[in-house]
Scaffold this active site. Structure first.
Site: not given
Ligand code: MN
Length: 500
Positions: A57, A81, A85-86, A147, A268
């Site tokens: 990811h 990133h 947090e994880d 993200d 278009d």
């Molecule tokens: Mn993420």
């Protein structure tokens, strides 16, 4: 299995590395290697809902940004990133290894992640404020878009309710902001990925409307592109290239609603794009195209002389091609093209020095945000009457976060005590200390846009301190403190009187 996995993530990493090198030959690739290693170890053993290793990811997000030609610190921040947090690795470790600039971007993304969903209305309001709070570092917004783009592409693995919420918030918040920032390609991708989850029937209908014309058009376009190439060569135009582009599905759907659902009236649907080397060649190429193909009346648009409000620049013309088919031709320089696709990100990346010297564009970005803020406020005004007037000027306001992700509006230089009273009177009265961005801070510390504030309360404390009146900034905190102090002194007098 495990070797297949490591092969796929290593392939992604090689793609990232090559893309960075292509656009920034001088970039410190060893630092990139370190960042990849750091993120890969941190996420080790974690899986995405799709079953892939988690590291794929951040790798995909970083590749999206590298393709936008953004510079190395942004790419590294994207790789890292989700780490604080994880994973068990902390922001301080990132700061130690990669410096405070990259750490501050990662911190910005982490804060966005703390916004919790508690009913769509409040949530979108919070999210909008949060984006505006991020104005201090637009790079955080770029990373957030990357993200989100990758998360949308793997949305099918999430439960339906969550899927719908993420897609809806993409259409309502992310895409309009991308549009305002002139990031046309990003906006188009965000919308297309979200469309089928928010409006599945409309999505199917749109696809069925255009399927037939698409196939026919594709053949026409291929032929026309070859013709155009020949004309331009013969006329002596050098250094150009031609490709075709399909209209994004969601914008097509909106156009179909305007044009009585007739895909035949949308010229278009697919267009030829001619990228030339300079401004003079844009107009020369237009002349050559018109020499061979008759233009449709009223369809020649000079968005170079008069750019669209979001900054889009290009020449557009709709012509009858040899066999009588109607096609659109778009002509622009590479620089205009990059700018049309990636807007402010395209301008931003030319600044290698970092975020400080972003010339005039930084100012227009701030102005854009002020406008967005105004629009939202106007909308609120409709709904809530005069209530919104309380939020006067964007510049004098800051948005501060609770640890649970609620956003509190405060005036500039407001303190943790103002923040505590804005949450609840009891929290104000029992306020004993504050933690700002994970650091203990005194109660009179001026808060900044985007700060995350945790108030330490003391349940035994029954009344506020008179000293707070010396530094608080909000009227409502002042009123509450005074009322409480008055009540206390009245109570004391009563008790004294009672005793005697
Ligand atoms: Mn993420």
């Amino acid at each position: 299995m495990s070797s297949a996995i490591s092969q796929s993530k290593n392939q992604l990493y090689q793609e990232l590395r090559a893309t960075v090198k292509k656009h920034h030959p001088d970039a410190d690739l060893e630092l990139l290697d370190l960042a990849y290693d750091f993120a890969d170890k941190a996420h080790e053993g974690q899986l995405r809902a799709s079953g892939e290793p988690y590291i794929t990811h951040p790798l995909h997000a970083a590749i999206i940004l590298a393709k936008m030609k953004l510079n190395l610190p942004i790419i590294i921040a994207a790789l890292l990133h989700d780490v604080p947090e994880d994973t068990s690795k902390t922001l301080n470790e990132i700061k130690k290894d990669f410096g405070s600039d990259i750490a501050s971007m990662v911190w910005g993304i982490t804060k966005l992640g703390t916004i919790k969903y508690r009913g769509m209305e409040r949530y979108t309001e919070n999210l909008r404020k949060m984006f505006i709070a991020m104005a201090s570092d637009i790079r955080v917004v770029f990373i957030k878009f990357a993200d989100r783009l990758h998360n949308l592409s793997t949305l099918e693995y999430l439960p339906p309710k969550k899927r719908y919420r993420i897609a809806l918030e993409t259409l309502e918040i992310y895409a309009p902001i991308a549009n305002r920032l002139g990031m046309g390609e990003i906006k188009g991708q965000l919308e297309d990925l979200a469309f089928k989850y928010v409006y599945p029937k409309e999505y199917e209908w749109t696809i069925s409307q255009i399927r037939a014309s698409y196939d026919k058009k594709t053949a026409v376009l291929e032929h026309a592109a070859k013709q155009a190439e020949k004309f331009l060569h013969e006329a002596g135009i050098k250094d150009f290239f031609i490709h075709s582009r399909r209209k994004h599905i969601y914008s097509l759907y909106k156009k179909l609603l305007e044009k009585d659902s007739d895909a035949g009236k949308i010229y278009d649907l697919i267009a030829i794009r001619v990228i030339v080397k300079d401004l003079a060649d844009c107009y020369a190429a237009l002349g050559i195209v018109h020499k061979y193909w008759k233009p449709l009346k009223g369809r020649i648009k000079d968005y170079i002389a008069q750019p669209k409000p979001n900054g889009y620049r290009s020449l557009h013309t709709t012509v009858f091609e040899d066999d009588g088919d109607i096609i659109e031709v778009q002509i622009r320089t590479q620089e205009m093209h990059d700018s049309n696709e990636y807007g402010i990100a395209a301008h931003w990346r030319y600044d290698e020095a970092g975020k400080k010297a972003v010339f005039g564009k930084e100012i227009s970005w701030m102005q854009e945000l002020a406008k967005i803020q105004k629009e939202f406020e106007n909308k609120k005004q409709f709904l809530e009457g005069l209530d919104s007037l309380k939020i006067d000027v964007f510049q004098n306001h800051i948005f501060v976060f609770t640890p649970k992700g609620d956003v509190i509006d405060l005036p500039e230089d407001a303190t943790p005590v103002d923040f505590a009273y804005a949450i609840h009177s009891d929290i104000g009265d029992q306020c004993a200390g504050a933690v700002i961005n994970e650091q203990i801070a005194s109660l009179d510390t001026p808060l900044k846009n985007g700060d995350v504030v945790h108030i330490i309360i003391n349940k035994d404390r029954k009344s506020p301190s008179a000293d707070w009146l010396k530094f608080i900034k909000t009227r409502s905190a002042r009123q509450k403190i005074k009322a409480k102090l008055n009540a206390k002194s009245t109570g004391l007098i009563n008790r004294l009187l009672h005793k005697t």
